[in-house]
Design an enzyme around this catalytic site. Sequence first.
Site, mmCIF file in Angstrom:
data_model
loop_
_atom_site.group_PDB
_atom_site.id
_atom_site.type_symbol
_atom_site.label_atom_id
_atom_site.label_comp_id
_atom_site.label_asym_id
_atom_site.label_seq_id
_atom_site.Cartn_x
_atom_site.Cartn_y
_atom_site.Cartn_z
ATOM 1 N N CYS A 180 -34.989 35.471 39.299
ATOM 2 C CA CYS A 180 -34.226 34.823 38.231
ATOM 3 C C CYS A 180 -33.003 34.159 38.844
ATOM 4 O O CYS A 180 -32.319 34.750 39.665
ATOM 5 C CB CYS A 180 -33.768 35.838 37.193
ATOM 6 S SG CYS A 180 -35.044 36.340 36.059
ATOM 7 N N GLN A 181 -32.748 32.941 38.410
ATOM 8 C CA GLN A 181 -31.568 32.227 38.873
ATOM 9 C C GLN A 181 -30.307 32.920 38.347
ATOM 10 O O GLN A 181 -29.334 33.083 39.060
ATOM 11 C CB GLN A 181 -31.624 30.781 38.369
ATOM 12 C CG GLN A 181 -30.511 29.905 38.855
ATOM 13 C CD GLN A 181 -30.637 28.497 38.298
ATOM 14 O OE1 GLN A 181 -31.447 28.221 37.418
ATOM 15 N NE2 GLN A 181 -29.836 27.599 38.819
#
Length: 147
Positions: free
Chosen positions: A54-55
Amino acid sequence: MSKKSIIETEQEIIDDFSLFDSWEDKYEYIIDLGKKLPLLEEQYKTEENKIKGCQSTVWLVASYTDGRVFFKADSDAVIVKGLVSMLITVLSGHRPDEIIAAKLDFIREIGMFTHLAQTRSNGLLAMIKQMKNYAIAYKTIQGIEQK
């Protein structure tokens, strides 16, 4: 305990999204869902509970009670918090087999993959994968305990 099926809950989300004409309104709705997500206790905001891929930072924890998996999560990004809130609404409280088998078609039906940036789509897939991995782990533990 009568809980809606995963498919029934998915259909409710699809119906909710059909009420909005623009993606701007849909994003606002997702953000509102995230704001309603119960707070995750600070003790769970650890490196091992972070979702890889996940960014944004997303913490996800699962518990297992009476044969059902329950999820709690938080994120530092409002849209992501709304996305994980939808996943929790659909998957939390179900048996491991149900979670593992869930197709989660609602994500495609509401157009999330076409309206999310590639990095957000990857993060959404990482959240789904982690939730299913928890279900697999609890199913395995359940199988061991029954022997």
